[in-house]
Design an enzyme around this catalytic site. Structure first.
Site, short mmCIF file in Angstrom:
data_model
loop_
_atom_site.label_atom_id
_atom_site.label_comp_id
_atom_site.label_asym_id
_atom_site.label_seq_id
_atom_site.Cartn_x
_atom_site.Cartn_y
_atom_site.Cartn_z
N ALA A 1 0.79 -1.23 0.00
CA ALA A 1 0.00 0.00 0.00
C ALA A 1 0.82 1.28 0.00
O ALA A 1 0.31 2.33 -0.40
CB ALA A 1 -0.93 0.01 1.21
N ALA A 2 2.07 1.26 0.49
CA ALA A 2 2.83 2.50 0.65
C ALA A 2 3.06 3.17 -0.71
O ALA A 2 3.24 2.48 -1.72
CB ALA A 2 4.17 2.20 1.32
N PRO A 3 3.00 4.52 -0.75
CA PRO A 3 2.80 5.48 0.35
C PRO A 3 1.34 5.82 0.63
O PRO A 3 1.07 6.72 1.42
CB PRO A 3 3.54 6.71 -0.16
CG PRO A 3 3.39 6.66 -1.63
CD PRO A 3 3.39 5.21 -2.01
N ASP B 1 -0.22 -4.27 -5.97
CA ASP B 1 0.66 -3.42 -6.77
C ASP B 1 2.09 -3.82 -6.41
O ASP B 1 2.74 -3.20 -5.56
CB ASP B 1 0.40 -1.95 -6.46
CG ASP B 1 1.20 -1.02 -7.36
OD1 ASP B 1 1.57 -1.45 -8.47
OD2 ASP B 1 1.49 0.12 -6.94
N GLY C 1 -1.34 6.23 -1.94
CA GLY C 1 -2.14 6.87 -2.99
C GLY C 1 -3.31 6.02 -3.43
O GLY C 1 -4.46 6.49 -3.50
N LYS C 2 -3.05 4.74 -3.71
CA LYS C 2 -4.13 3.84 -4.13
C LYS C 2 -5.06 3.51 -2.96
O LYS C 2 -6.27 3.34 -3.14
CB LYS C 2 -3.54 2.56 -4.72
CG LYS C 2 -2.66 2.80 -5.95
CD LYS C 2 -2.09 1.50 -6.45
CE LYS C 2 -1.14 1.73 -7.62
NZ LYS C 2 0.09 2.45 -7.21
N ASP D 1 2.02 -3.02 4.32
CA ASP D 1 3.31 -2.83 3.66
C ASP D 1 4.38 -3.46 4.54
O ASP D 1 4.35 -3.33 5.77
CB ASP D 1 3.61 -1.36 3.43
CG ASP D 1 4.68 -1.16 2.36
OD1 ASP D 1 4.32 -1.09 1.17
OD2 ASP D 1 5.87 -1.10 2.72
N CYS E 1 4.62 -1.48 -12.46
CA CYS E 1 5.11 -0.37 -13.29
C CYS E 1 6.28 -0.85 -14.15
O CYS E 1 7.27 -0.14 -14.34
CB CYS E 1 5.52 0.82 -12.43
SG CYS E 1 6.75 0.43 -11.17
#
Length: 574
Positions: free
Chosen positions: A357-359, A424, A361-362, A380, A481
């Site tokens: 999850a960090a930082p 992610d 945003g999602k 995280d 990414c």
């Protein structure tokens, strides 16, 4: 009869001139247009005009005398060189060859130059502009007429030579580029040498020529050259021009067609636009845009596919320190990070897990879509990065979030029964080279292998923590990414082979379909539901998004039996 009034002479008003009735009518006045003027009358020249004309004549005479003197001096110098006589002009040392005493300007002769007395009756003409222009012209003429020193003449010649050499070199470079029809293969020593910056233009021209030959290899290739030699030359030139290592350049050449390689590499040299996401828990996008415009921020809606994104072109204030940011009205977030949350499509009153999850945003985007209902677990493995999640959730006003610090590879041992999960996963970062140019040289095969092994473990644990019997959910979204197939399609294929999941449509309106076949390896046919994003096509960071749905083990056995029956039926029909 009364007495006469006695008054002082000071107080009595003296009668001046005739009375009001005795005033005579003035002479008639006519407009200038009606008055006829004789064209034959000559304009009167003022005394100043005469003086200026006289000075001009004197200066012209002075110029002619100076020219005559310079001609005489040149002739005398030539005669002295023939007779080998040294003429000493003010200096007795060796410096007399290039130093000459500055000549004194000859003053105007006073004969006949006495100023005439100015007539008081003649009006003065205010010709300031003419006087200034004539004075400037006179100064320029004086500078040009002054004889230059030898050192000044030599420096002028040197400048002319340098300019001519520069023009010739540019013309030769252009002619070489235009006349060069065939690709010139460098020798072994030239390949090992570092390419100077001056040769970058020729290098780019050779890259384009090689791509042109490879597109029509049968007709444009040299007879003694193979396709592998051209590809090796292209790879070497691209590595030298864009500063990539051989491993990553091989991956890029395998991934993209030849026409898109340069576009992708050029897009990685340019930063993506700054984007922010509106926090719908506290404000609307229209109100936020108006508030930022009032603070001097040039802002526009991001695109049609998002209703919360804003793109910032320039700003007079720091975006991360405005009162709107500090009060949690928006989050600075890349546009590509919106896509996994949009594919996850969280619903209110659900149990949702954000594995990495960090930082935050999602996580905050998921919480705003849930309208602060249900339970949102943000995990995280890095404790320091988990603190950023806490800060962002407090700032944006999330009240349904639980922040955990657990290893995602063993998360299902601690919690489970979630309706949806977002993974992610950490990756090599080959899609965000514009943000981190160090990726060009620091990544190798071991790094990629380390990444996709961790990604497989995270995805399998996320699937295990999902409740397959959920009425509204049972979905897992996997995103990276990265643009490499080893971290994207290969990881999804591994999950399909080892867990009871299937690929479903992401619901995203745009993007390139995932690979079903890549360099001899075949993936699941439904891999076309995955979506790829590239910087040169979508002006976003390189991204990959896939959506999976978990079904029960019994359903999985049923589907496997159905597929085997279909295969046997096809064999019998044949």
């Amino acid at each position: 009869m009364g007495r006469r009034k006695i008054t002082d002479e000071k107080t009595v008003k003296q009668i001046r001139g005739p009375g009001r009735k005795a005033k005579k009518q003035g002479e008639p006045t006519f407009p200038k247009e009606l008055i006829q003027t004789d064209s034959t009358e000559k304009k009167k020249v003022s005394s100043r005009g005469k003086q200026r004309a006289r000075k001009r004549l004197q200066k012209e005479e002075l110029k002619q005398t100076i020219k005559k003197k310079t001609k005489l001096k040149t002739t005398t110098k030539r005669q002295s060189d023939d007779d080998e006589e040294e003429q000493i002009n003010g200096y007795t040392d060796e410096n007399q060859q290039w130093l000459k005493p500055k000549k004194k300007k000859e003053l105007f002769d006073n004969n006949g130059t006495e100023e005439e007395p100015m007539d008081d009756d003649v009006p003065l003409n205010d010709e300031f502009n003419q006087m200034e222009s004539t004075s400037e012209e006179e100064e320029d003429d004086e500078e040009n007429d002054e004889p230059k020193l030898d050192i000044e003449k030599q420096s002028k010649k040197l400048r002319e030579k340098q300019r001519q050499v520069k023009e010739r070199s540019e013309q030769e470079l252009l002619t070489n580029i235009q006349q060069q029809e065939k690709v010139q293969f460098p020798s072994g020593q030239e390949i090992t040498k570092e390419v100077p910056q001056a040769d970058l233009q020729l290098l780019m021209h050779r890259i384009r020529e090689v791509i042109n030959v490879l597109n029509d290899f049968k007709n444009k290739r040299e007879i003694n050259r193979s396709r592998k030699e051209y590809i090796d030359l292209l790879k070497q030139d691209l590595c030298n021009y864009y500063s990539y290592n051989d491993f990553l350049m091989n991956k890029i050449i395998e991934l993209f067609p030849l026409a898109e390689i340069i576009d992708f590499l050029e897009a990685n040299e340019v930063q993506r636009p700054v984007t922010i996401r509106t926090n719908t828990l506290k404000t609307r996008r229209r109100d936020l845009a108006q508030a930022l415009i009032n603070r001097g921020v040039n802002v526009d809606p991001l695109d049609k596919w998002t209703k919360v994104g804003l793109v910032i072109y320039n700003s007079q204030v720091p975006i991360g320190a405005t009162p709107e940011y500090l009060s949690g009205h928006y989050m600075i977030q890349g546009a590509s990070s919106f896509l996994p949350v949009m594919a996850l499509a969280p619903q209110p009153n659900e149990r949702i897990l954000d594995m990495c999850a960090a930082p935050g945003g999602k996580t905050t985007y998921i919480g705003s879509l849930m309208r602060n209902s249900g339970i949102l677990v943000a995990n995280d493995a890095n404790k320091d990065r988990a603190k950023a999640i806490i800060g962002n959730t407090h700032r944006l006003g999330l009240t349904n979030t639980i922040v955990t610090n657990l290893d995602g590879r063993h998360f299902s041992e601690h919690m489970g029964g979630f309706d949806r999960c977002l993974v992610d996963a950490p990756c090599s970062g080959t899609g965000v080279i514009a943000k981190d140019p160090a990726v060009k040289n620091c990544k190798d095969e071991k790094d990629i292998q380390r990444c996709f092994t961790a990604q497989r473990q995270l995805l399998l644990n996320a699937i295990d923590s999902i409740n397959e019997s959920s009425i509204t959910g049972g979905y897992i979204v996997y995103s990276t990414c990265s643009i490499l197939t080893e971290e994207n399609e290969a990881v999804i294929q591994y999950a399909l082979n080892n867990r009871p999941v299937k690929l479903v449509e992401t619901g995203l309106e745009f993007g390139v379909e995932g690979f079903t076949n890549f360099k001899g390896t075949s993936f699941h046919p439904l891999m076309k539901y995955c979506r790829r994003y590239y910087p040169h096509l979508h002006n976003l960071d390189g991204f990959f998004v896939a959506k999976l749905k978990k079904y029960s083990i019994k359903q999985g056995h049923k589907k496997e039996s159905e597929t085997t029956q279909k295969k046997t039926d096809q064999i019998t029909d044949d």
